[in-house]
Design a protein around this motif. Sequence first.
Motif, mmCIF file in Angstrom:
data_model
loop_
_atom_site.group_PDB
_atom_site.id
_atom_site.type_symbol
_atom_site.label_atom_id
_atom_site.label_comp_id
_atom_site.label_asym_id
_atom_site.label_seq_id
_atom_site.Cartn_x
_atom_site.Cartn_y
_atom_site.Cartn_z
ATOM 1 N N ASP A 70 0.820 -1.202 0.000
ATOM 2 C CA ASP A 70 0.000 0.000 0.000
ATOM 3 C C ASP A 70 0.865 1.267 0.000
ATOM 4 O O ASP A 70 0.641 2.208 -0.752
ATOM 5 C CB ASP A 70 -0.866 -0.048 1.268
ATOM 6 N N LEU A 71 1.876 1.212 0.836
ATOM 7 C CA LEU A 71 2.796 2.336 0.986
ATOM 8 C C LEU A 71 3.573 2.599 -0.313
ATOM 9 O O LEU A 71 3.707 3.735 -0.765
ATOM 10 C CB LEU A 71 3.760 1.994 2.120
ATOM 11 N N TYR A 72 4.067 1.517 -0.907
ATOM 12 C CA TYR A 72 4.818 1.659 -2.161
ATOM 13 C C TYR A 72 3.924 2.254 -3.245
ATOM 14 O O TYR A 72 4.320 3.148 -3.972
ATOM 15 C CB TYR A 72 5.317 0.300 -2.670
ATOM 16 N N ILE A 73 2.720 1.717 -3.353
ATOM 17 C CA ILE A 73 1.817 2.147 -4.423
ATOM 18 C C ILE A 73 1.456 3.622 -4.260
ATOM 19 O O ILE A 73 1.459 4.390 -5.213
ATOM 20 C CB ILE A 73 0.548 1.264 -4.470
ATOM 21 N N ARG A 74 1.152 4.000 -3.047
ATOM 22 C CA ARG A 74 0.792 5.385 -2.749
ATOM 23 C C ARG A 74 1.873 6.364 -3.232
ATOM 24 O O ARG A 74 1.595 7.432 -3.735
ATOM 25 C CB ARG A 74 0.628 5.531 -1.243
ATOM 26 N N ASN A 75 3.135 5.958 -3.065
ATOM 27 C CA ASN A 75 4.248 6.862 -3.368
ATOM 28 C C ASN A 75 4.766 6.767 -4.796
ATOM 29 O O ASN A 75 5.582 7.581 -5.202
ATOM 30 C CB ASN A 75 5.399 6.589 -2.399
ATOM 31 N N ALA A 76 4.319 5.757 -5.511
ATOM 32 C CA ALA A 76 4.880 5.543 -6.851
ATOM 33 C C ALA A 76 4.128 6.321 -7.913
ATOM 34 O O ALA A 76 2.975 6.699 -7.736
ATOM 35 C CB ALA A 76 4.837 4.067 -7.189
#
Length: 280
Positions: A70-76
């Motif tokens: 979730d964190l990776y997707i949010r920032n990508a």
Amino acid sequence: MQTFKVVVLGASGTGKTSLTVRFVNGDFIETYDPTIEDLYRKVIETNRGEHVMLEIMDTSGTERYLAMRDLYIRNAQAFVLVYSITSRVSLLELENIKNYICQVKDRPISQIPMVVLGNKCDLEDTRVVFPEEVEALTKKWGIEDFLETSAKIDMNIQSAYDCLTLQLISKQSFLNGSSNGKDKKEKKEKKTHKKSGSNSSSNTSSSSLSVSGGSNLSISSSCSSNSFSTLSSSLSNSTSSASVNNLNQSQTNSPIRTKSKRSLKSAKVDKNSKGKCLIM
Ligand SMILES: Nc1nc2c(ncn2[C@@H]2O[C@H](COP(=O)(O)OP(=O)(O)OP(=O)(O)O)[C@@H](O)[C@H]2O)c(=O)[nH]1
């Protein structure tokens, strides 16, 4: 130089790390060493002579670290979705991942730079997924670019990133702007905070990652404008304890490995091996 954050997602063992390492360093990794998270950097040159930096986050394909996704997707800003041509299950998994990305980004897929890669295409004898069906499928999903790749024989990897960079540039207005009222509201709130001199964390560019033990791994984040580097260092500081906390519940004796030894690799701009991408 402009920096774009890219996340590589897909089922375990499909070759996400191998593809990333091949793209960034030119090497092929024969041995399988499950990833937790790893960050790589590579500068590529467009055919306009502009350099752009890709920060590529290689993620874990195992369910254990789903909370981080979730964190990776949010920032990508862009996504590389990988399946293996030798595993139908790995292709099916991409539909869930793609839906999840749209949900987290709260945008239609047409506004999200994304490529689908059918990796291990050197393994023709054990192929179970054929390109025609994936082409139809990705078209149906609304994904522009699908390529079969091989990290082993270095096939189509540069082309895949060229396609992604083109998408990144052409969809830049969507990346910078907002397509929904929620974003606008958040921006407005931030402005109000700034005006009133508030020291709220939403004004900062830091990412905070808190990990709690217990039966569930819970991760909360505030990453309004942070970069993967910040995220990665937060993770490398807390991943071990996160993983150990999580593992302590069931696998106390299992050693936990991260591949952080390869983290934050920066590829030098090599005049001869730079990626070229055609911008019309
Ligand atoms: N023949 C062949 N083998 C590959 C290719 N890409 C990766 N492999 C092998 O597949 C295995 C898994 O590769 P990884 O890159 O670690 O897979 P991953 O998707 O990063 O796996 P997780 O970290 O568990 O998510 C390794 O043994 C690689 O050598 C490829 O293109 N062809």
